[in-house]
Write a protein that holds these residues in place. Sequence first.
Motif, short mmCIF file in Angstrom:
data_model
loop_
_atom_site.label_atom_id
_atom_site.label_comp_id
_atom_site.label_asym_id
_atom_site.label_seq_id
_atom_site.Cartn_x
_atom_site.Cartn_y
_atom_site.Cartn_z
N LYS A 1 6.17 2.97 -0.32
CA LYS A 1 5.41 1.71 -0.52
C LYS A 1 5.63 0.85 0.72
O LYS A 1 6.78 0.61 1.10
CB LYS A 1 5.93 0.95 -1.75
CG LYS A 1 5.86 1.71 -3.06
CD LYS A 1 4.70 1.20 -3.91
CE LYS A 1 4.58 2.07 -5.17
NZ LYS A 1 3.19 2.25 -5.60
N VAL A 2 4.54 0.40 1.32
CA VAL A 2 4.67 -0.39 2.54
C VAL A 2 4.05 -1.76 2.31
O VAL A 2 2.94 -1.86 1.80
CB VAL A 2 3.98 0.31 3.73
CG1 VAL A 2 3.95 -0.60 4.95
CG2 VAL A 2 4.71 1.62 4.06
N SER A 3 4.77 -2.81 2.73
CA SER A 3 4.24 -4.16 2.60
C SER A 3 3.68 -4.62 3.94
O SER A 3 4.32 -4.43 4.98
CB SER A 3 5.37 -5.10 2.14
OG SER A 3 4.89 -6.42 2.18
N VAL A 4 2.46 -5.18 3.94
CA VAL A 4 1.85 -5.66 5.18
C VAL A 4 1.60 -7.17 5.03
O VAL A 4 0.77 -7.59 4.22
CB VAL A 4 0.51 -4.94 5.45
CG1 VAL A 4 -0.05 -5.34 6.81
CG2 VAL A 4 0.67 -3.43 5.36
N PRO A 5 2.30 -7.97 5.83
CA PRO A 5 2.10 -9.43 5.72
C PRO A 5 0.78 -9.88 6.32
O PRO A 5 0.22 -9.18 7.16
CB PRO A 5 3.28 -9.99 6.52
CG PRO A 5 3.66 -8.90 7.47
CD PRO A 5 3.31 -7.60 6.81
N LYS A 6 0.30 -11.07 5.89
CA LYS A 6 -1.07 -11.45 6.27
C LYS A 6 -1.24 -11.83 7.74
O LYS A 6 -2.34 -11.91 8.24
CB LYS A 6 -1.62 -12.55 5.36
CG LYS A 6 -0.99 -13.91 5.52
CD LYS A 6 -1.80 -14.90 4.68
CE LYS A 6 -1.25 -16.32 4.80
NZ LYS A 6 -2.00 -17.26 3.97
N GLU A 7 -0.12 -12.03 8.48
CA GLU A 7 -0.25 -12.26 9.93
C GLU A 7 -0.77 -11.01 10.64
O GLU A 7 -1.29 -11.09 11.76
CB GLU A 7 1.09 -12.62 10.59
CG GLU A 7 1.84 -13.77 9.94
CD GLU A 7 2.77 -13.24 8.86
OE1 GLU A 7 2.42 -13.39 7.67
OE2 GLU A 7 3.81 -12.65 9.20
N ILE B 1 0.86 -1.20 0.00
CA ILE B 1 0.00 0.00 0.00
C ILE B 1 0.89 1.24 0.00
O ILE B 1 1.99 1.24 0.56
CB ILE B 1 -0.97 -0.03 1.22
CG1 ILE B 1 -1.91 1.19 1.16
CG2 ILE B 1 -0.22 -0.07 2.54
CD1 ILE B 1 -3.07 1.09 2.11
N ASP B 2 0.38 2.32 -0.65
CA ASP B 2 1.12 3.59 -0.71
C ASP B 2 0.97 4.33 0.61
O ASP B 2 -0.14 4.62 1.03
CB ASP B 2 0.57 4.50 -1.83
CG ASP B 2 0.85 3.90 -3.21
OD1 ASP B 2 1.72 3.02 -3.30
OD2 ASP B 2 0.18 4.33 -4.18
N VAL B 3 2.09 4.61 1.27
CA VAL B 3 2.06 5.45 2.48
C VAL B 3 3.16 6.51 2.34
O VAL B 3 4.30 6.25 2.75
CB VAL B 3 2.26 4.63 3.77
CG1 VAL B 3 1.96 5.51 4.99
CG2 VAL B 3 1.38 3.39 3.78
#
Lengths: 664, 664
Positions: B475-481, B466-468
């Motif tokens: 660009k920030v990556s957020v893992p599904k945990e 997601i763009d932050v």
Amino acid sequence: MASTATTLKGQPLDRNVLDAMLRRRMFYTPSFEIYGGVSGLYDYGPPGCALQQGVVDAWRKHFILEEDMLEVDCSVLTPHEVLKTSGHVDKFADSMCKDPKNGEIFRADHFIEEILENRLKGDKQARGEAVAAKEEDPKKKKKVKGAAVAIKLDDAVVREYEEVLAKIDNYNTKELGGLIQRFDLKNPATGVQPLPPVDFNLMFQTSIGPSSNLPGYLRPETAQGQFLNFSKLLEFNQQQMPFASASIGRSYRNEISPRSGLLRVREFLMAEIEHFVDPDGGKKHPRFDQVKDIELVLLNKETQLSGKTDVQKVTIGQAVANGTVDNETLGYFLARIHLFLKKIGVDQSKIRFRQHMANEMAHYAADCWDAELLTSFGWVECVGCADRSAYDLSVHAKKTGASLIVRERLPEPIKVTEWEVDLERKKFGPHFKKDGRVVEAALFATTQSKREELAKALDADGALTIDVPGVGDGKVSVPKELIKIEQRTRTENTREFTPNVIEPSFGIGRILYALMEHCYWTRASDGGDEARGVLSFPPTVAPTKVLIVPLSNNDAFRPFCYELSQKLRKVGISNRIDDSSASIGKRYSRNDELGTPLGITIDFQTVQDKTITLRDRDSTSQVRADEDKVIAAIRAIVDGDKTWQDVESELPAFLGQETEVAVR
Amino acid sequence: MASTATTLKGQPLDRNVLDAMLRRRMFYTPSFEIYGGVSGLYDYGPPGCALQQGVVDAWRKHFILEEDMLEVDCSVLTPHEVLKTSGHVDKFADSMCKDPKNGEIFRADHFIEEILENRLKGDKQARGEAVAAKEEDPKKKKKVKGAAVAIKLDDAVVREYEEVLAKIDNYNTKELGGLIQRFDLKNPATGVQPLPPVDFNLMFQTSIGPSSNLPGYLRPETAQGQFLNFSKLLEFNQQQMPFASASIGRSYRNEISPRSGLLRVREFLMAEIEHFVDPDGGKKHPRFDQVKDIELVLLNKETQLSGKTDVQKVTIGQAVANGTVDNETLGYFLARIHLFLKKIGVDQSKIRFRQHMANEMAHYAADCWDAELLTSFGWVECVGCADRSAYDLSVHAKKTGASLIVRERLPEPIKVTEWEVDLERKKFGPHFKKDGRVVEAALFATTQSKREELAKALDADGALTIDVPGVGDGKVSVPKELIKIEQRTRTENTREFTPNVIEPSFGIGRILYALMEHCYWTRASDGGDEARGVLSFPPTVAPTKVLIVPLSNNDAFRPFCYELSQKLRKVGISNRIDDSSASIGKRYSRNDELGTPLGITIDFQTVQDKTITLRDRDSTSQVRADEDKVIAAIRAIVDGDKTWQDVESELPAFLGQETEVAVR
């Protein structure tokens, strides 16, 4: 005078409870509240607005219609020059002082009152005396937060403080500054003495036009517009005197630090009368006889100046006869004001008329009485009744050159004998050359007695001597070839005079607030919850006249409610249907709080035989009859032709259980 | 559309004659006239004041009472912040330009109109065409004094000028400046072009409180006070929608250069309604059916933008159906406005409803129609009816955080299916540390479609991106945990919305002026002197209802006059006795000019049999009957229940010579 405020039924009045109710029912609300509000500005919600309308209508009928007054509606925006002439630019001010430490601003008289009262309270505590729950005075702002400290004062000091407080309205700015110094009065918040008070003009200023070229103010009273139109009004009245103009409209005062809710506001509705009267002949009033036996409660200026507040109850006829009230016209209006206040529902035991002391009087007034109403804030000035003499018409005429006078044809011509000055102009000019004009002016400016003296000198010495500063050594000799001074008699058919003005001036907002307190009481409730508020406004001024409630939300009731509402509206009777799901008792309670005098219930019997019940707010008793009879009864009550007792004696009582439970 | 103004009877209207009469009878007068007056400020004298009162009463009955509106009375003084939020501080302005040579100030649009019209007139003269005596437009100030010079223009130029004039209200300040340059428009008084126009804010400024700390304005409309009280009014109305508030009070506009008498003033009485309606469901109105067949004369915006002024006469039902008028609620009020104007006596052939063009519309309006009345100044905007959408409530709610919305219980719950974001907070915080809050905010700010996309990415890649801005490379990556994004369905019982506002806004002063022109006509006089003016106001709004005249100043008549006057007053009918020495004819003439609809003569027969004559102002015909019958007839006429024709058919005609001569 009660030492605590009471309701209509003599119960102790809890102002916080009343105030919460008035706000909840939207009689009034602070303006711009969602923006944090602005002190001294309030809005009226629907019931407040309707009550105001009712009082204004009653006022218009009582004064304008009954006395054939000429109503005018003038501009609020007023150019500087007009208010400069009237004296407002220079004198319409309150004394203001500033705390040099925290910048707080006080009205000087309120500051002094507050602190001296706290000291007196502290003295009583120190002496172990009970401190009476005294009414607060609205003039005391509670701005000064300091609490009383128990310190005993000398008896002489106590007396001095009490005297200062009794005539606090009589000090000017310099004297107030002197009191602050003499008694070393300090702001409890900072422990320092405020700076010497200065005058703060109470008018809102603005500028008129695109280039800021015309400074102006929002009018502080409606009166000036009436004075400026005097000649046109006299013409409109076909030259007949006396007559009165009247005006209902907003005025503005930029109060220094308004508190006391609706009693001290910056924008307010006024209703003002300017009664123009011939100053000769003692200002008699043709209808004075009609009011002379009316009893008023008076507090005169001598009593106040001696530091007391004892009142006397006398007929207005006596008060004028013994000189307490200056003249019949002033007395006539005091009585008419009293009748008006009575008509709209003001508690008769809470009215007094207080005379102004000399310094307290507005700059234009020759004599002035205030109708004061007793509220939980103390005695509140609600109507002023001033004799403004010829002040306003004279200053405006002088400034503008307009003729603001009355020319009256004399019933028969009169002879006037006066000393007259004639100059032998052909010789006079050449004799005095460049000094001619000033010498001439000095001669014509002489009084009658001076002329007589000069005539004798002419006779005896063949010349007279007159003071003319700036010509020669200031003494000018005029030989008798140049002048004649003779006593002559001429006939006059008309007489000119500047009328005097008696001005009853009503603060409608203050009257409304006092009225709400005077009509308020509480009724014990059935269910054990807290007492229920009732506002027993007279039907003529009540915001809504009739509440219509269907017994339940059964569909069968709806057309009856709607039809009845339309019928009442058609005959000009305001009403509201409450078909909410609340119990009948709750719905009636809500309308008791709104001051609705009458209630109609539509029930199952209505559907069968078209009869309806009518409930009286104050007694909660009910009658039942067919629609036409009930509507006729309502009209009679609202028009003031009948009372509930009359109606109760004419229509069958209703004791049916279904509503009985609800209204107890 | 007639090319010249006409009286009620179709006679050519001489405005100077009418104006002289209105001033002579003190309908109005310039404020502060003895001080030279202030442009744009007027006072109402007794008949003007009473006429205003009659129109306001009619308005209150027609709108507030009949439609159960909630009347409020709000402060005129308004703090800066409120009018900043509403947009008035920035946008409530007219374009003003200044002559650099003599400092004269013009309203830019009026300046352009005046000069272009003069050029067109000069063109016609050059072409030898007749110049029609066109009505003046009140917007054209006659400030520009230049006369037309006979110079022929190109046909194309003529067309261009005409188009500019037709849409003059649609130009902004910059465009007006462009027109002045393009057409090289010069002030005839100096021969130079004015400086480029600038915006001039029309609000009067002042400051509230003693230390000039709170800047404020005089309100330019009553509306804002109503909006700020919205939540309390909704509560007062027991949460029922739709409802309307209403307010009657003064507003202020610092006009640049007001002329046109009562039509462009700086201080004026407004009556405004704010009808709050649910924007969903097409803004239907429950009572629209009751008005749908009423025919209105409409001039829509498309016609005006094409440079024309053709009107269409259609029923409001059709106009709403074909989209000319946007919605039922707007249409309902246009019809109600029409009925009101009709009721108070506005000439039906001199009303049209004109739609605003885009640029002309107030900054808040979504659609707007003006009721315009035809006068000797041309078509004059007297009532505006705007759809202000949710503009005002939204901006005030946003600024203050107050909740100016309606919460409505849904008739049955609805299911809402949405993508929802859940964070695994225990892990999320430690993972992102100081960036946690902005990443979280970015995730929750996502739209439904974005969420669906992110959910798919999570499923497919085990993480989303997601763009932050400002975090790492943006660009920030957020893992599904750390996050769950799921589509879920929930049940909702209430719905929240910001109401839209339909605002009918009446300029009472302009309506009064138009009414005076519409009711005016002249009657040929008997004696050969000039024609006599008559103001045929409907009895319901006429300033005074009855004139009482004794036949002569015989003492026998006096008690009858007085008693009758009291009886009429008792039933609320305003009346005046004229016992001056003028002839009966003169006295009736005076009251024709004052618009008094009925006259009673007391004569010798009255003394014998107590009958009196009743005269109709408009026909001058008379009936004779006993006092009770005549009073009943007067009441019926004043209440609007009967016409003079009804009364004439019920009571015996009177043809007695003594008054016959006088009234012909």
